[in-house]
Design an enzyme around this catalytic site. Structure first.
Site, PDB file in Angstrom:
ATOM      1  CB  CYS A   7      -0.887   0.032   1.244  1.00  0.00           C
ATOM      2  SG  CYS A   7      -1.835  -1.459   1.497  1.00  0.00           S
ATOM      3  N   GLY A  33      -0.615   0.676  -5.152  1.00  0.00           N
ATOM      4  CA  GLY A  33      -1.864  -0.042  -4.983  1.00  0.00           C
ATOM      5  C   GLY A  33      -2.950   0.544  -5.854  1.00  0.00           C
ATOM      6  CG  ASN A 107       3.015  -0.223   3.016  1.00  0.00           C
ATOM      7  OD1 ASN A 107       2.674  -1.274   2.491  1.00  0.00           O
ATOM      8  ND2 ASN A 107       4.164   0.363   2.760  1.00  0.00           N
ATOM      9  N   GLY A 108       1.984  -2.845   5.080  1.00  0.00           N
ATOM     10  CA  GLY A 108       2.832  -3.901   5.611  1.00  0.00           C
ATOM     11  C   GLY A 108       2.049  -5.163   5.900  1.00  0.00           C
ATOM     12  CB  CYS A 274      11.409  -4.147   1.929  1.00  0.00           C
ATOM     13  SG  CYS A 274      10.959  -5.076   0.448  1.00  0.00           S
ATOM     14  CE1 TYR A 280       7.361  -4.260 -10.748  1.00  0.00           C
ATOM     15  CE2 TYR A 280       6.314  -4.117  -8.597  1.00  0.00           C
ATOM     16  CZ  TYR A 280       6.218  -4.217  -9.968  1.00  0.00           C
ATOM     17  OH  TYR A 280       4.990  -4.270 -10.570  1.00  0.00           O
ATOM     18  CG  ASP A 383      11.799  -6.847 -16.163  1.00  0.00           C
ATOM     19  OD1 ASP A 383      11.598  -5.745 -15.603  1.00  0.00           O
ATOM     20  OD2 ASP A 383      10.878  -7.642 -16.428  1.00  0.00           O
ATOM     21  CG  ASP A 384      11.866  -4.805 -11.928  1.00  0.00           C
ATOM     22  OD1 ASP A 384      11.418  -5.519 -11.019  1.00  0.00           O
ATOM     23  OD2 ASP A 384      11.182  -4.431 -12.889  1.00  0.00           O
ATOM     24  CB  CYS A 472      12.224 -11.935  -1.850  1.00  0.00           C
ATOM     25  SG  CYS A 472      13.131 -10.403  -2.152  1.00  0.00           S
TER      26      CYS A 472
END
Length: 479
Positions: A7, A33, A107-108, A274, A280, A383-384, A472
């Protein structure tokens, strides 16, 4: 499990047109979002709310702003997992009780959502949504009442007493220690705005001052200033405000008639922002924790060129978050950069389209090739990231259809092998192509002539430090 949100949040204090400023800020955060939007405002007497599904420009019109009168506001744009797309999960959430009202945007993602919700339900709380944001709201109310919060005074503006303000702030502090995971919060009462960032700083949050060229946080005159608290600095620019600083990990910022108060973090943990925000999610014109997003993307492209050089005639970037890395790759390699791909500006982000079918259908509409840039050329496309592989496979098809002789795919982030539990929509390993396929298998799957990712070490080199959540990529999370 509750539905979490990727968000954008904003809070405004001390502006006659708080709702309008929230609107402009949310429009600049629309990339965070696209499923719902909402704004709540206070006139120091009552909190008014409007929210609905859709883009910011679809949700609001001039009639709404006539009703949303007040000089304090909070706003939210939301993307959620496929199951949580109903209006009941749209934000802000507003809770009215005998001491007043609260509006909250989040947000989270909380990792102890189920435990906290069960505890609240055992105490008699009921829930109207599946969002972990409602748990935060109910916790604050619970702590406020437990701490001895009293009904507000009956003066004409219904201001909370200073005693109640202190009790409410303490309730927010206590709640922030109970919730675990990633969170950037904008909280509003009838006469107060509060920003909260989680102890690891996983989600970004920053502070700006309205209509002021010079700002000193220690200046006693700051009581008369207006403030903005928001997810990204681009939203501060959008309302013609002045960026002051990032809100520190674990910090709570309180804005009242008396001015701005900072409550520092007391947890002894290290910052773990993050890293995917930079890869991105964030807009390229934002600066997060003093790192310009565009500049770090340039550097990732340069290091990618060092690590995976190949012979080619032109370099192109995938709009929008792959463009800076492509320019960096071109700058380092000397291979000319061309536009190559045009993006339809009226199509949303395919990565955050909630269903696979939607993502598949969106790519051809979203991207189209410029044949004169590509015909008969050996093309490096940057690309990212590659998450599911959907966009990459379709993109290679588009380039070959436009006459590209060779397509060499380069990725300015490492392979995404692990699901995110802290607010990015990669919910299961079997959706992640790099988790289930080796490099050569991915190359064949997307149809490229060659494929390379930047190394994790190379990515950290681009940032110049290692204070990031990289779960990730390596499966190691701060929470």
């Amino acid at each position: 499990m509750g539905f979490y949100d990727e968000c954008g949040v904003v809070g405004i204090y001390g502006a006659e047109n708080a709702a309008s400023l929230c609107y402009f800020a949310l429009t600049s955060l629309q990339h965070r979002g696209q499923e719902s939007a909402g704004i709540a405002v206070s006139d120091h007497n009552k909190i008014k709310l409007h929210k609905s599904t859709g883009l910011v420009s679809d949700v609001f019109n001039s009639n709404h702003f006539e009703k949303l009168q007040g000089d304090i506001g909070v706003g939210h744009v939301r993307y959620a997992t496929a199951g949580g797309r109903s209006i009941e999960n749209a934000q802000p959430f507003v809770n009215s009780f005998k001491m007043g009202s609260i509006a909250l945007c989040h947000n989270g993602q909380l990792v102890n959502y189920e435990e906290l919700k069960a505890m609240l339900e055992d105490g008699g709380s009921t829930f109207s949504s599946l969002s972990d944001t409602e748990v935060i709201l109910k916790l604050i109310v619970k702590k406020f009442i437990e701490n001895g919060g009293k009904p507000g005074s009956d003066n004409k503006e219904h201001y909370y007493s200073k005693e109640n303000q202190k009790i409410f702030i303490e309730a927010v502090i206590q709640t922030s220690k109970l919730i675990k995971g990633s969170f950037a919060l904008c909280i509003m009462t009838e006469n107060m705005l509060i920003g909260v960032r989680d102890p690891y700083g996983i989600r970004p949050l920053c502070l700006g001052v309205l209509n002021d060229e010079i700002y000193d946080e220690t200046d006693s005159n700051n009581a008369s200033k207006g403030y903005i608290i928001t997810s990204e600095s681009c939203a501060i620019d959008a309302v013609n405000a002045k960026f002051v600083r990032d809100i520190k990990p674990g910090e709570i910022v309180v804005v009242t008639r008396e001015g701005l108060q900072s409550i520092p973090n007391t947890e002894k943990v290290s910052k773990q922002t993050c890293i995917f925000e930079y890869v991105y999610f964030a807009r390229p014109d934002s600066v997060i924790d003093e790192i310009p997003v565009q500049e770090v993307r340039y550097r990732m492209g340069e290091i990618l060129a060092e690590e995976s050089a190949t012979q080619a005639d032109v370099i192109i970037g995938v709009p929008d978050s792959g463009l800076a890395a492509a320019l960096g790759y071109s700058r380092k390699s000397g291979i000319p950069y061309v536009t190559g791909i045009i993006k339809n500006k009226y199509i949303g982000r395919t990565f955050i389209a909630p269903t696979q079918k939607e993502r598949e259908n969106m790519v051809f509409v979203k991207l189209n090739a410029i044949k004169s840039d590509l015909m008969g050329k050996r093309v490096i496309v940057i690309d990212d990231s590659i998450v599911r592989g959907t966009t990459s496979r379709r993109l290679v098809q588009i380039l070959r259809r436009a006459g590209a002789k060779e397509v060499h795919f380069r990725v300015s982030s490492p392979p995404v092998k692990f699901p995110c539990h802290l607010g990015i929509d990669t919910p299961s390993k079997n959706e992640l192509i790099s988790s289930t396929h080796e490099l050569e298998e991915i190359r064949k799957e997307i149809g490229a002539d060659s494929l390379s990712f930047i190394s994790l070490e190379g990515m950290i080199k681009a940032f110049g430090d290692d204070s990031f959540c990289k779960g990730c990529f390596n499966g190691m999370y701060p929470v």
